[in-house]
Design an enzyme around this catalytic site. Structure first.
Site, PDB file in Angstrom:
ATOM      1  N   THR A  33       8.274  55.548 -29.489  1.00 13.68           N
ATOM      2  CA  THR A  33       8.084  55.661 -30.943  1.00 13.68           C
ATOM      3  C   THR A  33       6.628  55.476 -31.355  1.00 13.68           C
ATOM      4  O   THR A  33       6.238  55.850 -32.469  1.00 13.68           O
ATOM      5  CB  THR A  33       8.939  54.623 -31.690  1.00 13.68           C
ATOM      6  OG1 THR A  33       8.519  53.302 -31.304  1.00 13.68           O
ATOM      7  CG2 THR A  33      10.414  54.804 -31.372  1.00 13.68           C
ATOM      8  N   CYS A  37       6.149  45.872 -32.272  1.00 14.06           N
ATOM      9  CA  CYS A  37       7.059  45.019 -33.032  1.00 14.06           C
ATOM     10  C   CYS A  37       6.965  43.569 -32.583  1.00 14.06           C
ATOM     11  O   CYS A  37       6.484  43.253 -31.492  1.00 14.06           O
ATOM     12  CB  CYS A  37       8.514  45.455 -32.838  1.00 14.06           C
ATOM     13  SG  CYS A  37       8.880  47.172 -33.194  1.00 14.06           S
ATOM     14  N   CYS A  41      12.315  41.666 -33.910  1.00 13.50           N
ATOM     15  CA  CYS A  41      12.543  42.828 -34.778  1.00 13.50           C
ATOM     16  C   CYS A  41      14.030  43.192 -34.809  1.00 13.50           C
ATOM     17  O   CYS A  41      14.688  43.265 -33.759  1.00 13.50           O
ATOM     18  CB  CYS A  41      11.733  44.019 -34.283  1.00 13.50           C
ATOM     19  SG  CYS A  41      11.887  45.481 -35.352  1.00 13.50           S
ATOM     20  N   ARG A  44      16.882  48.759 -33.626  1.00 12.17           N
ATOM     21  CA  ARG A  44      17.593  49.056 -32.380  1.00 12.17           C
ATOM     22  C   ARG A  44      16.664  48.812 -31.188  1.00 12.17           C
ATOM     23  O   ARG A  44      15.498  49.196 -31.199  1.00 12.17           O
ATOM     24  CB  ARG A  44      18.058  50.509 -32.392  1.00 12.17           C
ATOM     25  CG  ARG A  44      18.861  50.926 -31.161  1.00 12.17           C
ATOM     26  CD  ARG A  44      19.288  52.381 -31.312  1.00 12.17           C
ATOM     27  NE  ARG A  44      19.990  52.835 -30.111  1.00 12.17           N
ATOM     28  CZ  ARG A  44      20.460  54.066 -29.951  1.00 12.17           C
ATOM     29  NH1 ARG A  44      20.290  54.951 -30.934  1.00 12.17           N
ATOM     30  NH2 ARG A  44      21.079  54.401 -28.850  1.00 12.17           N
ATOM     31  N   CYS A  68       5.179  48.252 -36.804  1.00  5.73           N
ATOM     32  CA  CYS A  68       6.544  48.574 -37.229  1.00  5.73           C
ATOM     33  C   CYS A  68       6.710  48.235 -38.711  1.00  5.73           C
ATOM     34  O   CYS A  68       6.244  47.200 -39.182  1.00  5.73           O
ATOM     35  CB  CYS A  68       7.525  47.760 -36.383  1.00  5.73           C
ATOM     36  SG  CYS A  68       9.242  47.846 -36.942  1.00  5.73           S
ATOM     37  N   CYS A  71       9.744  45.024 -39.064  1.00  3.76           N
ATOM     38  CA  CYS A  71       9.459  43.603 -38.824  1.00  3.76           C
ATOM     39  C   CYS A  71       8.056  43.204 -39.281  1.00  3.76           C
ATOM     40  O   CYS A  71       7.713  42.018 -39.232  1.00  3.76           O
ATOM     41  CB  CYS A  71       9.655  43.252 -37.358  1.00  3.76           C
ATOM     42  SG  CYS A  71       8.523  44.082 -36.205  1.00  3.76           S
TER      43      CYS A  71
END
Length: 356
Positions: A33, A37, A41, A44, A68, A71
């Protein structure tokens, strides 16, 4: 020594369980991605092969990851929780309000969820934090020379007995035990990690502790006895210095503390504290490291006891001492504060020099 991350399997396990003890101490970059994080977090969880682990945010950014949005790793964790932000704003606007669980429900929050969230981020509940805010208002009145009855009303207590009980629980001494024109004076100021109580005489700082430290009442009783009851409210210059230097520390401007300290302990204990004062911000050592520096490699447990007996938090940086395996160990102000301090001090870490 600098804090080194454990192996990736340990960190991936912490990621899968959302282990809060790693919040602020390690981050995960997800290659699929491109984001990084906190290990807590709620998103998923990524596959193991898509994870890279980092010790700080700068390393994540340098590796090309972006923060992210769930979070919010570049913001304090508590600020990313709207329920916490809302309650803290209410508390700041009206610190003398007497909060009850029914008030939390009326705001649309589940009390048990709020209790867990505040415990996780601050090491205390919202209701306890609100009680401390009320007592702080009373302490400010006393420090300014006000009467106990004025302090009681300012703190929002209808009953003098209830105010004295609450005060005694916090400080270990009832308000009447504090004298006017005392040799030592106690005052309270806020920091980003919670309220701190400072005690000083005209020339030295004697105590600096987080107001919710469990050992604070017994520490105050010992000081009260040592000064033969000459303990009052208010502040001398060392308390002003401590507040100003801590403000610079938390704002990232300076990690230097040069105010005069009064050390109360055995010669061995004071020797440990003096070594702690030589540890640069952004570095850590183990209890065994300290023992070796003292020339007493067999005195690891004694070093740990001296570290835990420190009564001048942050300025004597007992938070920079870790277990032999690099893990966090007990801290009187709460492990969550130790994590925050270590994370904050990465800003002050000595820069590594590379050969030309």
């Amino acid at each position: 020594m600098r804090f080194d991350l454990p192996d990736d399997d340990t960190l991936y396990s912490a990621l899968m369980t959302r282990d809060p003890s790693w919040d602020g101490r390690a981050y995960v970059g997800v290659t699929s991605t491109g984001v990084f994080c906190r290990l807590t977090c709620p998103a998923r969880k990524p596959k193991r092969e898509n994870c890279q682990f980092f010790a700080n945010i700068a390393d994540c950014l340098n590796a090309g990851f972006r923060a992210c949005k769930r979070c919010c790793p570049m913001a304090p964790a508590a600020q990313s929780d709207p329920a916490i932000s809302s309650l803290l704003a209410k508390l700041e606007s009206d610190p003398t309000r007497r909060w009850r669980e029914a008030d939390i429900v009326a705001m649309g929050h589940d009390p048990s969820t709020i209790r867990r969230a505040f415990k996780r981020h601050f090491g205390t509940t919202f209701l306890d934090m609100a009680r401390q805010a009320r007592l702080q208002a009373g302490l400010t009145t006393l420090a300014q020379g006000g009467k106990v009855i004025d302090a009681q009303l300012e703190a929002g207590f209808d009953s003098p007995a209830a105010f004295r009980v609450a005060f005694a629980k916090l400080l270990g001494l009832p308000p009447g035990a504090f004298k006017a024109n005392a040799m030592l004076r106690a005052d309270w100021f806020d920091t980003p990690l919670g309220a701190m109580i400072a005690i000083s005489d005209p020339g030295h700082l004697h105590l600096l502790e987080f107001a919710d430290r469990k050992a604070l009442p017994s520490e105050l009783k010992r000081i009260h006895e040592a000064c033969k009851g000459s303990l009052g409210f208010g502040r001398f210059a060392p308390t002003d210095q401590a507040e100003a230097q801590l403000e610079a520390f938390f704002q990232g401007r300076s990690a230097q503390f040069d105010l005069p300290l009064a050390l109360h302990g055995t010669e061995f204990t004071k020797a440990v504290w003096r070594i702690l004062q030589t540890l640069p911000a952004g570095t850590t050592q183990s209890y065994s490291d300290i023992a070796r520096r003292l020339g007493r490699p067999d005195a690891v447990r004694a070093v740990a006891r001296a570290n835990g007996a420190n009564q001048i938090a942050i300025i004597i940086p007992c938070h920079r001492v870790l277990g032999a395996d690099g893990t966090l160990t007990g801290y009187g102000g709460g492990l969550w504060r130790k994590q925050k301090l270590i994370e904050l001090e990465r800003h002050y870490a000595p820069k590594e020099r590379h050969p030309a």
